[in-house]
Write an enzyme that holds these catalytic residues in place. Structure first.
Site, PDB file in Angstrom:
ATOM      1  N   CYS A 173       0.703  -1.367  -0.016  1.00  0.00           N
ATOM      2  CA  CYS A 173      -0.063   0.160   0.067  1.00  0.00           C
ATOM      3  C   CYS A 173       0.743   1.367   0.014  1.00  0.00           C
ATOM      4  O   CYS A 173       0.315   2.510  -0.227  1.00  0.00           O
ATOM      5  CB  CYS A 173      -1.013   0.060   1.316  1.00  0.00           C
ATOM      6  SG  CYS A 173      -1.671  -1.670   1.513  1.00  0.00           S
ATOM      7  N   HIS A 314      -3.630   8.047   5.233  1.00  0.00           N
ATOM      8  CA  HIS A 314      -3.854   6.956   4.708  1.00  0.00           C
ATOM      9  C   HIS A 314      -4.909   6.332   4.906  1.00  0.00           C
ATOM     10  O   HIS A 314      -5.913   5.665   3.987  1.00  0.00           O
ATOM     11  CB  HIS A 314      -2.888   6.071   5.471  1.00  0.00           C
ATOM     12  CG  HIS A 314      -2.751   4.588   4.673  1.00  0.00           C
ATOM     13  ND1 HIS A 314      -2.444   4.446   3.551  1.00  0.00           N
ATOM     14  CD2 HIS A 314      -2.800   3.469   5.033  1.00  0.00           C
ATOM     15  CE1 HIS A 314      -2.319   3.121   2.933  1.00  0.00           C
ATOM     16  NE2 HIS A 314      -2.788   2.194   4.330  1.00  0.00           N
ATOM     17  N   GLU A 325      -2.945   6.127  13.061  1.00  0.00           N
ATOM     18  CA  GLU A 325      -2.544   7.172  12.293  1.00  0.00           C
ATOM     19  C   GLU A 325      -2.721   8.536  13.255  1.00  0.00           C
ATOM     20  O   GLU A 325      -2.108   9.561  13.046  1.00  0.00           O
ATOM     21  CB  GLU A 325      -3.293   7.261  10.937  1.00  0.00           C
ATOM     22  CG  GLU A 325      -2.895   8.398  10.106  1.00  0.00           C
ATOM     23  CD  GLU A 325      -3.245   8.269   8.594  1.00  0.00           C
ATOM     24  OE1 GLU A 325      -2.747   8.861   7.802  1.00  0.00           O
ATOM     25  OE2 GLU A 325      -4.176   7.338   8.360  1.00  0.00           O
ATOM     26  N   LYS A 346      -9.574   7.340   0.473  1.00  0.00           N
ATOM     27  CA  LYS A 346     -10.278   6.095   0.438  1.00  0.00           C
ATOM     28  C   LYS A 346     -11.703   5.909   0.704  1.00  0.00           C
ATOM     29  O   LYS A 346     -12.310   4.985   0.451  1.00  0.00           O
ATOM     30  CB  LYS A 346      -9.282   5.406   1.367  1.00  0.00           C
ATOM     31  CG  LYS A 346      -8.001   4.831   1.054  1.00  0.00           C
ATOM     32  CD  LYS A 346      -7.227   3.911   1.839  1.00  0.00           C
ATOM     33  CE  LYS A 346      -5.660   3.679   1.643  1.00  0.00           C
ATOM     34  NZ  LYS A 346      -5.052   5.219   1.582  1.00  0.00           N
ATOM     35  N   HIS A 351      -9.467   1.310  -1.352  1.00  0.00           N
ATOM     36  CA  HIS A 351      -8.040   1.306  -1.222  1.00  0.00           C
ATOM     37  C   HIS A 351      -7.175   0.858  -2.480  1.00  0.00           C
ATOM     38  O   HIS A 351      -7.538  -0.362  -2.665  1.00  0.00           O
ATOM     39  CB  HIS A 351      -7.675   0.413  -0.099  1.00  0.00           C
ATOM     40  CG  HIS A 351      -6.323   0.430   0.406  1.00  0.00           C
ATOM     41  ND1 HIS A 351      -5.336   0.915  -0.419  1.00  0.00           N
ATOM     42  CD2 HIS A 351      -5.831   0.132   1.534  1.00  0.00           C
ATOM     43  CE1 HIS A 351      -4.437   0.612   0.489  1.00  0.00           C
ATOM     44  NE2 HIS A 351      -4.345   0.450   1.528  1.00  0.00           N
ATOM     45  N   PHE A 410       0.843  -3.075   4.649  1.00  0.00           N
ATOM     46  CA  PHE A 410       1.385  -4.249   5.156  1.00  0.00           C
ATOM     47  C   PHE A 410       2.832  -4.586   5.283  1.00  0.00           C
ATOM     48  O   PHE A 410       3.345  -4.121   4.094  1.00  0.00           O
ATOM     49  CB  PHE A 410       0.548  -5.311   4.004  1.00  0.00           C
ATOM     50  CG  PHE A 410      -0.864  -5.611   4.646  1.00  0.00           C
ATOM     51  CD1 PHE A 410      -1.593  -4.920   5.419  1.00  0.00           C
ATOM     52  CD2 PHE A 410      -1.364  -6.850   4.030  1.00  0.00           C
ATOM     53  CE1 PHE A 410      -2.970  -4.929   5.748  1.00  0.00           C
ATOM     54  CE2 PHE A 410      -2.783  -7.165   4.288  1.00  0.00           C
ATOM     55  CZ  PHE A 410      -3.637  -6.067   5.330  1.00  0.00           C
TER      56      PHE A 410
END
Length: 439
Positions: A173, A314, A325, A346, A351, A410
């Site tokens: 990502c 994000h 975050e 998003k 995503h 990830f």
């Protein structure tokens, strides 16, 4: 590495996009500003029996129209097709590069490493079993090439005559953020004058949807109302929505861009990356390496934390990511965290995995050019523990000069970069017919 004593300034002179919000950069930005969702029923496979049946999908895209030359399409996967189309748009907006040295023009791309699809594995198994393991499952060279991560960057390089530095990364990502950041450094350190950079991905396959669903990462809510499914920072959030698409930008050394009278969209002023070293899939509750990446990106841009007006989060809509975050933002920005605007694209597109930071860059560019901050849609019931200004529901007009873009992935990898409004040193110069603005 160049021996340049002073870091060179890097600007953005072109952008292209193929996303669930639009098949070019202007329409993608328009959807972001309007708070319009691109999440819909999955059409890439029959998902009727799956626990998750929605995704942020590209619609109305024709690869033949977007990439006219057949030889350029020959070895492209679906996601790679999005990437090359976005690259063509970005190069077109940047204008003719004929006067520059092709060996100082490069490409940097983030994408998913090619792999065999599950259906292909099933076919292999069936053939081996039916023949008593006496035959070999054969593949054509074209099938092998389509899975090659270098296929799309090679096509981009040919189209743009980019013979300089080449970077291909696969950091999930954060892929496009790393690709953009490493391209930024190639120019900053004097190894290139122009870099085509960004990312693409298309994980809306039955294998990926099922895999993420079994992992518990995808939301199973609002299947009958797809546009309301992704809820970053909302107390009801329980997973992200998969998306697909591509965003590519042309980065250029500032003086080089001015010399050829290029339209400068914004400046890329700083970049940093880090690693959590925590868990593969979970975000650290204390903010982890995101704190370092954000802090160092701002520091490298020569800005103070209080100079940042907007953070493109994000913001996946998973319980852990949004909380982590938020904690990281508070740690880096202190009291200013309550003044800075924060929002998550998003919530509208899902995503885009390796292309996610590219979509965030579209939001950043639009905000500094038009003083409009895209919203976080579906934020209806705020989580009392997440108390920043996430621009819920509708876009907001606000003076935006400096934007931090976040990307966390990830594996625990983090990448952040800073976009700033470029001084209008050449706004009075008429653009050529080959150039256009974001809208």
């Amino acid at each position: 590495m160049s021996s340049t004593s002073d870091a060179r300034r890097v600007v953005i002179t072109g952008i292209g996009a193929v996303t669930p919000l639009g098949n070019d950069a202007p329409s993608t930005w328009a959807s972001l500003a309007a708070g319009r969702s691109g999440v819909r029923e999955i059409t890439t496979f029959d998902a009727s029996t799956f626990p998750v049946r929605i995704a942020g999908q590209v619609t109305g895209f024709g690869v033949e129209a977007a990439i006219p030359a057949r030889r350029h399409r020959r070895y492209l996967s679906r996601g790679a097709g999005y990437g090359v189309a976005a690259a063509i748009e970005a190069l077109r907006q940047a204008g003719p590069l004929d006067g520059s040295d092709p060996y100082r023009r490069g490409v940097s791309v983030g994408g998913t490493v090619g792999r065999v699809e599950l259906q292909e594995l099933a076919d292999m198994s069936w053939q081996l079993e039916s023949t008593g393991h006496t035959s070999i499952y054969r593949q054509s060279p074209a099938e092998v090439m389509t899975r090659d991560q270098n296929a799309a960057p090679a096509v981009m390089a040919e189209i743009g005559d980019l013979r300089g530095p080449f970077v291909a990364v696969s950091t999930a990502c954060a892929g496009s953020a790393h690709a953009i950041g490493e391209a930024f450094r190639q120019i900053e350190e004097g190894d290139a004058d122009i870099m085509l950079a960004g990312g693409y991905d298309a994980l809306t396959t039955w294998m990926d949807v099922l895999g993420f669903a079994l992992l518990g990462a995808l939301t199973v809510d609002d299947a009958d109302r797809p546009g309301r499914a992704c809820k970053p920072f909302d107390v009801r959030r329980n997973g992200f929505v998969l998306g697909e698409g591509a965003v590519m930008v042309v980065l250029e050394e500032r003086e080089h861009a001015l010399a050829r009278n290029a339209l400068i969209l914004a400046e890329l002023a700083g970049y940093a990356s880090s690693l959590n070293a925590y868990r593969i899939t979970d975000s650290p509750p204390d903010g982890g390496g995101a704190i370092s990446a954000m802090r160092e990106a701002v520091l490298s841009s020569a800005l103070a934390p209080e100079d940042v007006d907007y953070i493109v989060a994000h913001g996946t809509g998973t319980p852990g990511n949004d909380a982590s975050e938020t904690v990281a933002i508070k740690e880096v920005f202190g009291p200013h965290a309550y003044d800075v605007l924060v929002s998550s694209p998003k919530s509208m597109a899902g995503h885009l995995t390796s292309a996610a930071a590219g979509l965030n860059l579209v939001a950043a560019l639009g905000s500094v050019r038009y003083d409009v901050v895209p919203p976080t849609i579906n934020l209806v019931e705020p989580d009392p523990k997440l108390d920043l200004d996430y621009v819920p529901g509708e876009a907001r007009r606000s003076r935006i000069q400096n934007v931090l873009v976040n990307a966390f992935a990830f594996g625990g990898t983090n990448a952040c970069f800073v976009v700033t409004a470029h001084e209008p040193v050449h706004d009075d110069r008429p653009p050529t017919s080959a150039r256009s603005d974001l809208t």
